[in-house]
Motif scaffolding. Sequence first.
Motif, short mmCIF file in Angstrom:
data_model
loop_
_atom_site.label_atom_id
_atom_site.label_comp_id
_atom_site.label_asym_id
_atom_site.label_seq_id
_atom_site.Cartn_x
_atom_site.Cartn_y
_atom_site.Cartn_z
N GLU A 75 35.07 41.95 52.44
CA GLU A 75 33.64 41.68 52.54
C GLU A 75 33.29 40.40 51.77
O GLU A 75 32.42 39.63 52.20
CB GLU A 75 32.85 42.87 52.00
N VAL A 76 33.96 40.20 50.63
CA VAL A 76 33.74 38.97 49.86
C VAL A 76 34.12 37.76 50.70
O VAL A 76 33.37 36.77 50.78
CB VAL A 76 34.56 38.99 48.55
N HIS A 77 35.28 37.81 51.33
CA HIS A 77 35.77 36.69 52.13
C HIS A 77 34.81 36.40 53.28
O HIS A 77 34.46 35.23 53.54
CB HIS A 77 37.16 37.01 52.69
N GLU A 78 34.36 37.43 53.96
CA GLU A 78 33.47 37.25 55.10
C GLU A 78 32.14 36.64 54.68
O GLU A 78 31.61 35.74 55.34
CB GLU A 78 33.26 38.61 55.79
N LEU A 79 31.61 37.11 53.54
CA LEU A 79 30.32 36.62 53.06
C LEU A 79 30.41 35.15 52.65
O LEU A 79 29.58 34.32 53.04
CB LEU A 79 29.83 37.47 51.89
N VAL A 80 31.43 34.81 51.85
CA VAL A 80 31.58 33.44 51.37
C VAL A 80 31.78 32.47 52.54
O VAL A 80 31.22 31.37 52.55
CB VAL A 80 32.76 33.33 50.38
N SER A 81 32.54 32.88 53.53
CA SER A 81 32.88 31.97 54.63
C SER A 81 31.68 31.58 55.47
O SER A 81 31.68 30.52 56.11
CB SER A 81 33.95 32.62 55.53
N ARG A 82 30.60 32.41 55.46
CA ARG A 82 29.45 32.08 56.32
C ARG A 82 28.22 31.62 55.55
O ARG A 82 27.18 31.36 56.14
CB ARG A 82 29.08 33.28 57.19
N CYS A 83 28.31 31.52 54.23
CA CYS A 83 27.16 31.11 53.43
C CYS A 83 27.18 29.61 53.12
O CYS A 83 28.25 29.02 52.97
CB CYS A 83 27.11 31.91 52.12
N ALA A 84 26.00 29.05 52.97
CA ALA A 84 25.89 27.63 52.64
C ALA A 84 25.99 27.38 51.15
O ALA A 84 26.22 26.25 50.72
CB ALA A 84 24.57 27.08 53.16
N GLY A 85 25.82 28.43 50.35
CA GLY A 85 25.88 28.28 48.91
C GLY A 85 26.41 29.53 48.24
O GLY A 85 26.37 30.63 48.81
N ILE A 86 26.92 29.35 47.01
CA ILE A 86 27.50 30.45 46.25
C ILE A 86 26.98 30.38 44.82
O ILE A 86 27.00 29.30 44.20
CB ILE A 86 29.04 30.35 46.22
N VAL A 87 26.52 31.51 44.31
CA VAL A 87 26.12 31.61 42.90
C VAL A 87 26.98 32.69 42.26
O VAL A 87 27.15 33.78 42.82
CB VAL A 87 24.63 31.98 42.77
N LEU A 88 27.50 32.38 41.07
CA LEU A 88 28.42 33.30 40.41
C LEU A 88 28.03 33.50 38.95
O LEU A 88 27.84 32.52 38.22
CB LEU A 88 29.86 32.76 40.50
N GLY A 89 27.93 34.75 38.54
CA GLY A 89 27.77 35.08 37.14
C GLY A 89 29.14 35.16 36.50
O GLY A 89 30.07 35.74 37.06
N THR A 90 29.30 34.57 35.32
CA THR A 90 30.62 34.55 34.68
C THR A 90 31.11 35.97 34.42
O THR A 90 30.41 36.76 33.78
CB THR A 90 30.57 33.79 33.35
N PRO A 91 32.28 36.32 34.89
CA PRO A 91 32.83 37.65 34.62
C PRO A 91 33.39 37.72 33.21
O PRO A 91 33.60 36.69 32.56
CB PRO A 91 33.95 37.77 35.66
N PRO A 92 33.66 38.92 32.72
CA PRO A 92 34.28 39.03 31.40
C PRO A 92 35.71 38.51 31.42
O PRO A 92 36.38 38.54 32.46
CB PRO A 92 34.23 40.54 31.11
N ALA A 93 36.17 38.02 30.28
CA ALA A 93 37.51 37.43 30.20
C ALA A 93 38.59 38.48 30.04
O ALA A 93 39.76 38.22 30.31
CB ALA A 93 37.57 36.44 29.04
N SER A 94 38.22 39.69 29.59
CA SER A 94 39.23 40.72 29.36
C SER A 94 38.60 42.10 29.54
O SER A 94 37.39 42.23 29.70
CB SER A 94 39.81 40.60 27.94
N GLY A 95 39.44 43.13 29.53
CA GLY A 95 38.95 44.49 29.63
C GLY A 95 38.99 45.03 31.05
O GLY A 95 39.39 44.34 32.00
N ASP A 96 38.54 46.28 31.20
CA ASP A 96 38.58 46.95 32.49
C ASP A 96 37.71 46.28 33.53
O ASP A 96 38.07 46.19 34.71
CB ASP A 96 38.15 48.42 32.34
N VAL A 97 36.53 45.80 33.13
CA VAL A 97 35.65 45.14 34.08
C VAL A 97 36.29 43.86 34.60
O VAL A 97 36.19 43.53 35.79
CB VAL A 97 34.27 44.84 33.45
N ALA A 98 36.97 43.13 33.71
CA ALA A 98 37.65 41.90 34.13
C ALA A 98 38.72 42.20 35.17
O ALA A 98 38.85 41.49 36.17
CB ALA A 98 38.26 41.20 32.92
N LYS A 99 39.46 43.28 34.95
CA LYS A 99 40.50 43.67 35.91
C LYS A 99 39.88 44.05 37.25
O LYS A 99 40.39 43.71 38.31
CB LYS A 99 41.31 44.83 35.36
N ALA A 100 38.74 44.74 37.19
CA ALA A 100 38.09 45.20 38.42
C ALA A 100 37.54 44.04 39.25
O ALA A 100 37.44 44.13 40.47
CB ALA A 100 36.98 46.19 38.09
#
Length: 575
Positions: A306-331
Motif C-alpha cells: 500500500e505504501v508503494h502504491e500510494l507513493v507512486s501516484r502522489c505528487a508530493g510526500i511528507v514524512l515525520g521522522t521515525p524513531p532511530a531505535s526500539g520496537d517502533v523503529a523496527k515496525a
Amino acid sequence: MVVAAAPSQKRLTMQVEEVAADTTAIRSLDWERDRFDIEFGLQNGTTYNSFLIQSEKVALVDTSHEKFRQLYLDSLKGLINPQDIDYLIISHTEPDHSGLVRDVLELAPNATVVGAKVAIQFLENLVHKPFEKQIVKNGDTLDLGNGHIIEFVNAPNLHWPDTIFSYDQKTQVMFTCDAFGMHYCSDATYDENLKPIEPDFRFYYDCLMAPNARSVISAMKRMKKLGDIQTIATGHGPILRYHVSELTGRYWDWSNEKANAETCVAVFYISDYGYSDRLSQAIAHGITKAGVAVEMMDLKYADPQEVHELVSRCAGIVLGTPPASGDVAKATLDGLGTLVAAIHEKQAFGVFECYGGDDEPIDPLVSKFRDLKLKPGFDPIRITDTPSQGTYQLCEEAGTDMAQLLTRKDAIKKMKALDSDLDKALGRLSGGLYIITAQKGEITSGMLASWVSQASFKPLGLTIAVAKDRAIESLMQVGDRFVLNVLEESNYQHLMKHFLKRFPPGADRFAGVNTQTAKNGSPLLADALAYLECTVASRMECSDHWIVYSTVEEGRVSKPESRTAVHHRKVGNHY
C-alpha cells in the motif's frame, strides 16, 4: 438526566441520558476547553461521549478523558456495578476516548476488550497487564441478546488508524467516535437546532476529516450496507438524530470534492510516537486548504504494498521522522524502505521532526530525498521543544506552501484560459485597501484585503472574502475577533508592499511594522487611516474563498480629512 459537576476552576460536568432502548449516553462536558490538537481556539468547548448498552450482556462503548476520572467513574457506578460489564468496545485509542480504559478494567477485570487489531496492540502497551480481548474486523458481529447485535465497520484513519464504527441492529444506533462529531459543548443532547452547530461541524471536518477524505468515503460506503441509521452516537458534541441525512450528506459531498482533487500528497506519520500524529494532521490540513488532496498513512501499521502504491501516484510526500531505535523503529523500517524505493523524480517532499525523544536525524533524510532529485515543498521543520500553537500554525502554513507549489503551473494555465474581455471587464471592479489583523492565543496573522463591503446596518456588519488557502483563515472562524485596518490614500505603499510579500511558514508578519493592541487583542496598525474591531458572525463557502460576515463593535478614524486608498485592477482572474 443526571448532572454532576467537578469542584474545580475549569467547568467540567457530566450528563447521563437514555438515548435508545437499553442505551445510555454518559457525556463528559468540557465547557472551557479552548484548544484541541490542531484546532486553534475552540469557541464552544467540547464533550467526550461514552455509551452503555445494558441487555443480556452489557457493553460499554468508549470511556472518557482522564481529567474526568472521578466524575466519569461515579456516573458509571450510578448506572451499573462495573463488575457486570461484559464488553468494553474501543472505537479508537486516542487518549480523549481511551484515557480511562485502565481504570474501567480495574473495576471490571472480567470484561472483554473489543477493538481493531491495532487498537488492541496499543492498549496492551497502555494497560501493562493482561486482559481478555476480542479482535474484530469489518462485518463481524457481537450478540448482546434481546436483538442487540453489534455489527462492526472498519473505518481506519477517522481520524486514528485503529478506528471502528459499531452499529446496533436493534436500535439502529451507529457509534462513530470522532466521525460526524464536533467540538461543541451545550446542555442539548441532540442536534435539534442545526444553525448554531453548523460552523463547528464544518470546522471539525476541515481539520480532522478532510485530510482523510478517501477514508471517509470508504467508511461511508460500508455504512450504506447496514441499512437504516436512525441515530449517530458521536464521540464529541451532540448526538445526531434530527439531521442525520443532512449532515452525513455533507460529509459525502465534502469528501468527494477533496478526494477528486487532481493533485495528491501522501503524508506518512507514526501514530504513537512523539507528536507525529498531531503535527502531520496540521500539515495535512494546510495542504487541503489549498485544494490538494491528502492521503495519510501510519508507517507503523502500513502494508508495504500500500505504501508503494500510494507513493507512486502522489505528487508530493511528507514524512515525520521515525524513531532511530526500539520496537517502533523496527515496525516502521519496511515501510520506510518501500517509501524510498517507490519515489520518482519531480515529486515534492517535506520532512518534520516528531519530538519523540529518539528521532532519526532529519538532515540525512532530507539529503536522501534531495539526492533522489525531489524538490523541497517546505523547509525541514525542526522541533526543539514541546509543540505549541505556533508550531502547529507553522506546520499548517508549510503544508499550504507545498500545495501551492504543486498547483502553481495549473493555476497559471487556468488564468490564461479565461476570456480576455471578461477578465478585463471584471478587473474594473475596484475596492478599498485594507489590512486584516488577528490574534488568537499566541498566534497572530495579517493579510492585505480589497474584497471588503459593508453588509448591514443593524447590527453594523461587513463582509470580507478570504481565500481558503490564506493563513489568517484559521483565525477567522465563527466567534473569532479581528481588526480591519483601513489604509490611507497618501500613506499605504509601505504597508501594502509588506503584507503582499510571501512570508515563510511561521514567520512574524508584524516584524518591523508599527502596531498597537486593539481592545479585542488583535494588532492595530498605527499608520492606518481608520480601524474597525470585528467579530465573525457567519461564513458562506464559495469555490475558492470564504465570505466572512462580521459584526462591528468598535471603530475610530485617525485622520478625518484623509481618504481611503483604492485598488484598481487590470484583470479579474487573480490578485
